[in-house]
Scaffold this motif. Structure first.
Motif, mmCIF file in Angstrom:
data_model
loop_
_atom_site.group_PDB
_atom_site.id
_atom_site.type_symbol
_atom_site.label_atom_id
_atom_site.label_comp_id
_atom_site.label_asym_id
_atom_site.label_seq_id
_atom_site.Cartn_x
_atom_site.Cartn_y
_atom_site.Cartn_z
ATOM 1 N N LEU A 196 38.026 44.442 48.838
ATOM 2 C CA LEU A 196 37.400 45.749 48.673
ATOM 3 C C LEU A 196 36.649 46.036 49.960
ATOM 4 O O LEU A 196 35.663 45.369 50.287
ATOM 5 C CB LEU A 196 36.443 45.765 47.475
ATOM 6 C CG LEU A 196 35.578 47.020 47.294
ATOM 7 C CD1 LEU A 196 36.426 48.281 47.225
ATOM 8 C CD2 LEU A 196 34.678 46.891 46.066
ATOM 9 N N VAL A 250 41.238 49.131 48.354
ATOM 10 C CA VAL A 250 41.455 47.948 47.521
ATOM 11 C C VAL A 250 42.900 47.498 47.716
ATOM 12 O O VAL A 250 43.828 48.270 47.468
ATOM 13 C CB VAL A 250 41.187 48.254 46.032
ATOM 14 C CG1 VAL A 250 41.362 46.997 45.186
ATOM 15 C CG2 VAL A 250 39.789 48.836 45.845
ATOM 16 N N GLN A 279 41.654 40.809 44.985
ATOM 17 C CA GLN A 279 41.735 41.910 45.943
ATOM 18 C C GLN A 279 40.606 41.943 46.958
ATOM 19 O O GLN A 279 39.495 41.494 46.695
ATOM 20 C CB GLN A 279 41.756 43.249 45.183
ATOM 21 C CG GLN A 279 42.971 43.441 44.294
ATOM 22 C CD GLN A 279 42.628 44.328 43.096
ATOM 23 O OE1 GLN A 279 41.679 44.047 42.365
ATOM 24 N NE2 GLN A 279 43.398 45.378 42.902
ATOM 25 N N TYR A 308 42.072 54.710 37.037
ATOM 26 C CA TYR A 308 40.742 54.852 37.638
ATOM 27 C C TYR A 308 40.262 56.303 37.655
ATOM 28 O O TYR A 308 39.055 56.557 37.702
ATOM 29 C CB TYR A 308 40.738 54.287 39.056
ATOM 30 C CG TYR A 308 40.666 52.774 39.087
ATOM 31 C CD1 TYR A 308 39.524 52.103 38.655
ATOM 32 C CD2 TYR A 308 41.749 52.017 39.520
ATOM 33 C CE1 TYR A 308 39.458 50.713 38.660
ATOM 34 C CE2 TYR A 308 41.692 50.623 39.525
ATOM 35 C CZ TYR A 308 40.545 49.978 39.093
ATOM 36 O OH TYR A 308 40.493 48.612 39.092
ATOM 37 N N CYS A 328 38.085 44.964 37.074
ATOM 38 C CA CYS A 328 37.987 46.378 37.446
ATOM 39 C C CYS A 328 36.562 46.910 37.331
ATOM 40 O O CYS A 328 36.123 47.742 38.137
ATOM 41 C CB CYS A 328 38.925 47.205 36.569
ATOM 42 S SG CYS A 328 40.624 46.588 36.521
ATOM 43 N N VAL A 342 43.566 52.345 45.551
ATOM 44 C CA VAL A 342 43.714 51.041 44.912
ATOM 45 C C VAL A 342 45.179 50.618 44.946
ATOM 46 O O VAL A 342 46.023 51.223 44.284
ATOM 47 C CB VAL A 342 43.207 51.074 43.450
ATOM 48 C CG1 VAL A 342 43.405 49.711 42.798
ATOM 49 C CG2 VAL A 342 41.742 51.485 43.393
#
Length: 249
Positions: A240, A195, A238, A104, A79, A166
């Protein structure tokens, strides 16, 4: 001329009647004030099950919010690296769309500082209540909680530097409507940071329905007036990807 006296008892009876009757019986009601007609509320479109060839996943229920703040998350998703690549600056106005319990959101609030602002949007009031409690414990006050709908995140027009999503976009039941609202909310060079768990990578231990391929993401975002401006492929699980408005469309 003979004048008849009205008995005192009759006067008393009439007075008592008038008092008991009250204004509704004694005063003719005024006509109601004419007001402009209230615009008809547009019906909310039904939730989709599929969009541009992709099956839409169900929204994560607030009862599972503990998974968002699990201790293993930093190790599994890196993260810190993801947030670093957002390049959030002090004083910016950013949105955590699908904020959940604020994993977040609080991070972003510290990055934008006292002169910045974070709009935390979720469609579940229980998630926002958890976020509120976490922010209060950490004495963070530059977060605005917004209870959105499945079609409207209720964002201000032209004010946002960044909208972060996200692992939430694949759960939007009406992605086109939400993207249209987000598009309006961005500054001329405001960005979406998307994300999503990688569908192309068989080692990602997440159900297929909760993963997306780059090809599918590009298909959906270009169809809704966005262009890819940057991406980072160094996260463990993931994608991005960064998008801006494509004003040529």
């Amino acid at each position: 001329m003979n004048k008849r006296r009205i008995p005192l008892s009759l006067i008393t009876a009439i007075s008592l009647f008038l008092i008991a009757a009250g204004p509704n019986e004694l005063i003719k009601p005024k006509s109601p004030t004419t007001r402009p007609a209230t615009p008809t509320t547009q019906p909310v479109p039904p939730p989709l099950t599929h969009y541009l060839g992709r099956e839409i996943a169900q929204t994560m229920h607030w009862a599972g919010a503990g998974w968002l703040t699990r201790e293993e998350r930093e190790k599994e998703e890196d993260c810190t690296t993801m947030v670093k690549h957002l390049k959030v600056q002090p004083g910016q106005t950013v949105c955590d769309l699908g904020a959940g319990n604020g994993f977040y959101t609080l991070w972003l609030a510290k990055l934008v500082g006292e002169k910045g602002r974070v709009l935390a949007v979720d469609i579940q009031p229980e998630m926002l209540e958890m976020l509120k409690q976490r922010a209060e414990r950490e004495k963070i006050s530059n977060i605005e909680l917004i209870l959105g709908t499945t079609v409207d995140p209720k964002l201000p027009d032209g004010k946002l530097d960044l909208v972060l999503m996200v692992d939430v976009y694949h759960e939007l039941s009406n992605p086109a409507e939400v993207l249209a609202a987000v598009r309006k909310s961005l500054k001329p060079h405001g960005r979406i940071a998307l994300v999503e768990y990688r569908l192309e990578d068989d080692t990602v231990p997440i159900k297929l329905l909760h993963r997306m391929s780059k090809a599918q993401i590009m298909k959906e975002y270009t169809a809704n007036g966005f262009k890819l401006v940057d991406q980072f492929d160094g996260l463990p699980w993931q994608h991005l990807m960064f998008f801006e408005r494509d004003d040529t469309k």
